[in-house]
Structure formats: structure tokens, C-alpha cells
Motif scaffolding. Structure first.
Motif, mmCIF file in Angstrom:
data_model
loop_
_atom_site.group_PDB
_atom_site.id
_atom_site.type_symbol
_atom_site.label_atom_id
_atom_site.label_comp_id
_atom_site.label_asym_id
_atom_site.label_seq_id
_atom_site.Cartn_x
_atom_site.Cartn_y
_atom_site.Cartn_z
ATOM 1 N N MET A 17 0.821 -1.207 0.000
ATOM 2 C CA MET A 17 0.000 0.000 0.000
ATOM 3 C C MET A 17 0.855 1.258 0.000
ATOM 4 O O MET A 17 0.511 2.255 -0.643
ATOM 5 N N CYS A 18 1.988 1.220 0.710
ATOM 6 C CA CYS A 18 2.908 2.364 0.682
ATOM 7 C C CYS A 18 3.457 2.575 -0.725
ATOM 8 O O CYS A 18 3.592 3.706 -1.192
ATOM 9 N N ALA A 19 3.771 1.475 -1.406
ATOM 10 C CA ALA A 19 4.283 1.571 -2.780
ATOM 11 C C ALA A 19 3.236 2.195 -3.696
ATOM 12 O O ALA A 19 3.572 2.987 -4.587
ATOM 13 N N GLN A 20 1.977 1.862 -3.479
ATOM 14 C CA GLN A 20 0.911 2.445 -4.290
ATOM 15 C C GLN A 20 0.823 3.952 -4.062
ATOM 16 O O GLN A 20 0.663 4.727 -5.006
ATOM 17 N N VAL A 21 0.935 4.372 -2.803
ATOM 18 C CA VAL A 21 0.904 5.804 -2.495
ATOM 19 C C VAL A 21 2.087 6.506 -3.157
ATOM 20 O O VAL A 21 1.941 7.575 -3.763
ATOM 21 N N GLY A 22 3.274 5.895 -3.058
ATOM 22 C CA GLY A 22 4.448 6.472 -3.708
ATOM 23 C C GLY A 22 4.256 6.611 -5.207
ATOM 24 O O GLY A 22 4.645 7.624 -5.807
ATOM 25 N N ASN A 51 -6.622 4.178 3.479
ATOM 26 C CA ASN A 51 -5.332 4.600 4.003
ATOM 27 C C ASN A 51 -5.426 5.016 5.465
ATOM 28 O O ASN A 51 -4.490 4.800 6.242
ATOM 29 N N LEU A 52 -6.551 5.602 5.851
ATOM 30 C CA LEU A 52 -6.758 5.901 7.275
ATOM 31 C C LEU A 52 -6.840 4.607 8.087
ATOM 32 O O LEU A 52 -6.253 4.497 9.167
#
Length: 201
Positions: free
Chosen positions: A70-75, A110-111
Motif C-alpha cells: 500500500m505504501c508503494a501504491q501511495v508512492g 489509508n486511514l
């Protein structure tokens, strides 16, 4: 889900891993880590439990994998929004970054992910490390890149950290603990104005 960093997996294995991570996202973010089971994830993913364990040795490893994914998606979203090198002013770029960041991080999934990380971080320190390395650190790097147009590297890094904190501000804190924030856009507009001014002062 991003599986491009897994060169040893066959196309079928990549699809199954992606399905498992999608299933994990549904299960962990709706039930929380404590109540989620590998059986639940397997059922939602449409694979056998042994397939889940072949990709992730434990529920903890699966959760860490989900956080990383999920962090990679945000990046990726931030990178797409920032686009190519720009001749726009740092003020314009920071303001755009602030809005994109706020909109991404206050998305319900994300929250929920942030709440789950905080709930488990003491017991699973690796979660915090993965979240910082692949999430917070990446976001600050985007801001620092913009600020290096005006400041030296160390000053840009320091101000990037301040910028991100001010963008999120109290509105993000309130949302992350389940508080209803009236006029969310107006709140973030004020916070982003303050963040840009502080970063470029």
C-alpha cells in the motif's frame, strides 16, 4: 498490487500473490489485525490457505507485505502527480504536492491502514520500519526534491519534514482517530497554506 520487485515469481504466482494482498487488504482493514485470520484472507482471495502460506510465512509477514504494498501504491500516485521535471515555482509544486498527499492519506483505506499500523507497531516493530521507509520517508523525499530548488540539501530535508507535518496537521490527527472533521477541504487548505509558507520562509 505491485509485484514488479519479485522477479523469481511466474506470472501465475504473481497473480496469486496480488490476489492474496488484495484479500489481505479487505480482511485486515475491515476486521483489524487481531481478528483477521489466514483462512479469511484465503477465502476472500479465492486461493487455498497453503497458497497464502507459500507466499507469506505468517499473518504478521502478510500484514507487513500489505503495508509495503500500500505504501508503494501511495508512492506511485505521488510520483504520477509530480510528473516530469518542472520549471514551475517551488510554491506551486509544494501546494500541489500538499493537496495530493492530503487527498491520498485521508482516503478511508489509508486511514484504516494507519490505524492498524499504530495499533500493532509496538508488538510488530517491523511494521513501523516498513511504513517509515516506504511511506513517510518517500513522501519527505518528494518534498525535499522540490525544496532543493531553493535550499541546500540539509535545509531542504529539514523543511520537507516540517512541510509534511504541517500539511497533515490536526485535521489528519482528528480523522485518524475517527473524529468527524467538518469542512475538511477548508481545514486542509489552511494547513497547506501554512505548510508552504513555513517551508519557503
Amino acid at each position: 498490487m505491485n509485484t514488479s520487485s519479485l522477479p523469481d515469481l511466474s506470472p501465475l504466482q504473481r497473480r496469486k500473490r496480488s490476489a492474496i494482498l488484495d484479500g489481505a487488504k479487505t480482511v485486515f482493514l475491515s476486521q483489524g489485525f487481531g481478528l483477521a485470520t489466514m483462512d479469511d484472507v484465503a477465502a476472500v482471495a479465492g486461493v487455498g490457505k497453503q497458497t497464502v502460506y507459500r507466499h507469506f510465512k505468517s499473518k504478521e509477514a502478510l500484514f507487513v507485505g500489505l503495508v509495503s504494498s500500500m505504501c508503494a501504491q501511495v508512492g506511485g500516485l505521488l510520483a504520477s502527480a509530480q510528473g516530469q521535471q518542472s520549471d514551475r515555482s517551488p510554491e506551486v509544486e509544494l501546494r500541489e504536492l500538499g493537496w495530493v498527499l492530503a487527498q491520498i492519506l485521508i482516503a478511508p483505506d489509508n486511514l484504516r491502514l494507519y490505524r492498524a499500523i499504530v495499533a500493532e507497531a509496538e508488538r510488530l516493530p517491523e511494521l513501523g520500519q516498513v511504513f517509515y521507509k516506504n511511506g513517510a520517508k518517500v513522501v519527505r523525499a518528494f518534498a525535499a526534491k522540490i525544496l532543493r530548488k531553493r535550499f541546500d540539501e540539509s535545509t531542504a530535508a529539514l523543511r520537507a519534514a516540517t512541510f509534511v507535518q504541517l500539511v497533515l496537521g490536526d485535521a489528519y490527527l482528528e480523522l485518524s482517530i475517527g473524529y468527524t472533521v467538518p469542512d475538511v477541504e477548508a481545514r486542509f487548505a489552511l494547513q497547506i497554506d501554512e505548510a508552504v509558507a513555513a517551508a519557503l520562509r
